[in-house]
Motif scaffolding. Sequence first.
Motif, PDB file in Angstrom:
ATOM      1  N   SER A  11       0.983  -1.598  -0.305  1.00 31.03           N
ATOM      2  CA  SER A  11       0.603   0.114   0.114  1.00 31.03           C
ATOM      3  C   SER A  11       0.577   1.076  -0.087  1.00 31.03           C
ATOM      4  O   SER A  11       2.261   1.135   0.475  1.00 31.03           O
ATOM      5  N   GLN A  12       0.153   2.595  -0.588  1.00 33.47           N
ATOM      6  CA  GLN A  12       1.128   4.034  -0.524  1.00 33.47           C
ATOM      7  C   GLN A  12       0.207   4.935  -0.045  1.00 33.47           C
ATOM      8  O   GLN A  12      -1.239   4.893  -0.989  1.00 33.47           O
ATOM      9  N   ARG A  13       0.615   6.353   0.204  1.00 32.06           N
ATOM     10  CA  ARG A  13      -0.480   7.179   0.262  1.00 32.06           C
ATOM     11  C   ARG A  13       0.011   7.725   0.907  1.00 32.06           C
ATOM     12  O   ARG A  13       1.332   8.094   1.184  1.00 32.06           O
ATOM     13  N   GLU A  14      -0.044   9.706   0.702  1.00 28.20           N
ATOM     14  CA  GLU A  14       0.523  10.678   0.587  1.00 28.20           C
ATOM     15  C   GLU A  14      -0.053  11.066   1.800  1.00 28.20           C
ATOM     16  O   GLU A  14      -1.328  11.274   2.073  1.00 28.20           O
ATOM     17  N   ALA A  15       1.102  10.921   2.758  1.00 23.74           N
ATOM     18  CA  ALA A  15       0.844  11.075   4.455  1.00 23.74           C
ATOM     19  C   ALA A  15       0.324  12.811   4.434  1.00 23.74           C
ATOM     20  O   ALA A  15       0.062  13.151   5.877  1.00 23.74           O
ATOM     21  N   ALA A  16       1.620  13.477   4.097  1.00 22.25           N
ATOM     22  CA  ALA A  16       0.838  14.950   4.285  1.00 22.25           C
ATOM     23  C   ALA A  16       2.130  15.672   2.916  1.00 22.25           C
ATOM     24  O   ALA A  16       2.302  14.946   2.340  1.00 22.25           O
ATOM     25  N   PRO A  17       1.690  16.852   1.993  1.00 24.00           N
ATOM     26  CA  PRO A  17       1.795  17.323   0.694  1.00 24.00           C
ATOM     27  C   PRO A  17       3.690  16.856   0.764  1.00 24.00           C
ATOM     28  O   PRO A  17       4.347  17.163   1.535  1.00 24.00           O
ATOM     29  N   GLY A  18       4.198  15.460  -0.171  1.00 28.17           N
ATOM     30  CA  GLY A  18       5.573  15.836  -0.541  1.00 28.17           C
ATOM     31  C   GLY A  18       6.332  14.307   0.578  1.00 28.17           C
ATOM     32  O   GLY A  18       7.186  14.329  -0.029  1.00 28.17           O
ATOM     33  N   ILE A  19       5.265  13.634   1.521  1.00 27.98           N
ATOM     34  CA  ILE A  19       5.453  12.951   2.194  1.00 27.98           C
ATOM     35  C   ILE A  19       5.012  11.854   1.745  1.00 27.98           C
ATOM     36  O   ILE A  19       3.430  11.934   2.446  1.00 27.98           O
ATOM     37  N   PHE A  20       4.978  10.717   1.541  1.00 31.92           N
ATOM     38  CA  PHE A  20       4.467   9.520   1.390  1.00 31.92           C
ATOM     39  C   PHE A  20       4.754   8.472   2.565  1.00 31.92           C
ATOM     40  O   PHE A  20       5.983   8.181   2.895  1.00 31.92           O
ATOM     41  N   ASP A  21       4.242   6.685   2.703  1.00 34.66           N
ATOM     42  CA  ASP A  21       4.135   6.088   3.308  1.00 34.66           C
ATOM     43  C   ASP A  21       3.708   4.966   2.929  1.00 34.66           C
ATOM     44  O   ASP A  21       2.653   4.882   2.455  1.00 34.66           O
ATOM     45  N   MET A  22       4.685   4.382   2.771  1.00 27.54           N
ATOM     46  CA  MET A  22       4.531   2.991   1.989  1.00 27.54           C
ATOM     47  C   MET A  22       4.555   1.353   3.179  1.00 27.54           C
ATOM     48  O   MET A  22       6.030   1.548   3.016  1.00 27.54           O
TER      49      MET A  22
END
Length: 262
Positions: A11-22
């Motif tokens: 899975s992957q999502r954008e946690a904050a602008p320009g910060i990605f959580d994978m």
Amino acid sequence: MKQKQTAGVLSQREAAPGIFDMWIETSLAAEAVPGQFICVYPRDRSTLLPRPISVCETDGQKGRLRVVYRVAGAGTREFSGYGPGEKISIMGMLGNGFPLEAGLSLKQKEKDVFLIGGGIGIPPLVELAKRLRAESIRIILGYRDGELFLKEDLEKYGRVYVATQDGSAGTRGNVMDVLAQEALEAGVIYACGPMPMLRAVKTYALEQGILAYLSLEERMACGVGACLGCVAKTTRPDAHSHVNNARICTEGPVFEAREVDI
């Protein structure tokens, strides 16, 4: 043991602008230590070098590993486009990690363990907070603004204090301003973040006589110590080379504060 392997994106999502959580699926999760990192290889051959990314969280039983990273160039921009089911090439586990036993030998009056993170130095604190066995954990986080990524994750393990540069949340300023404003006292400090923050933490720890472990952020080329591109100055000569240098990717990224000249 370091190994290169193919992992799968869960899975992957954008946690904050320009910060990605994978989250990725990999057998490396079973051996990961808080503070270690992996290298992720871009598919675009023009980017050439792998990108080092700290481990945020692991689930060894399910073979899952979480990374949270900032898009800083072509390589990480490519990573941010990965979706579930895609395959990626990684190498790990790399680096030495935080010594978890440091928080166990504190006197009763010094039970507080501080976890201090700034910016993209915050992700490694999640797995660290999960594994520490301490009476009391206080977590001090520094952000640019009110996009408080990973704050809720860390609130599961200790009391969280926040500083923002723009004053939009918590204390206006930096993590050191939080320490001063809240009059906090620690028995041991674990810190990861930009170099100015780590210098301030080291100065504070030495002045207060507090044991501190610092995870140094540095650009890396190979990630395995071969290129000597991520050298930090040390306070004592290396036993092998007899010079005051250490490779952050192998001897680090975590050092006891008194060991490094930053």
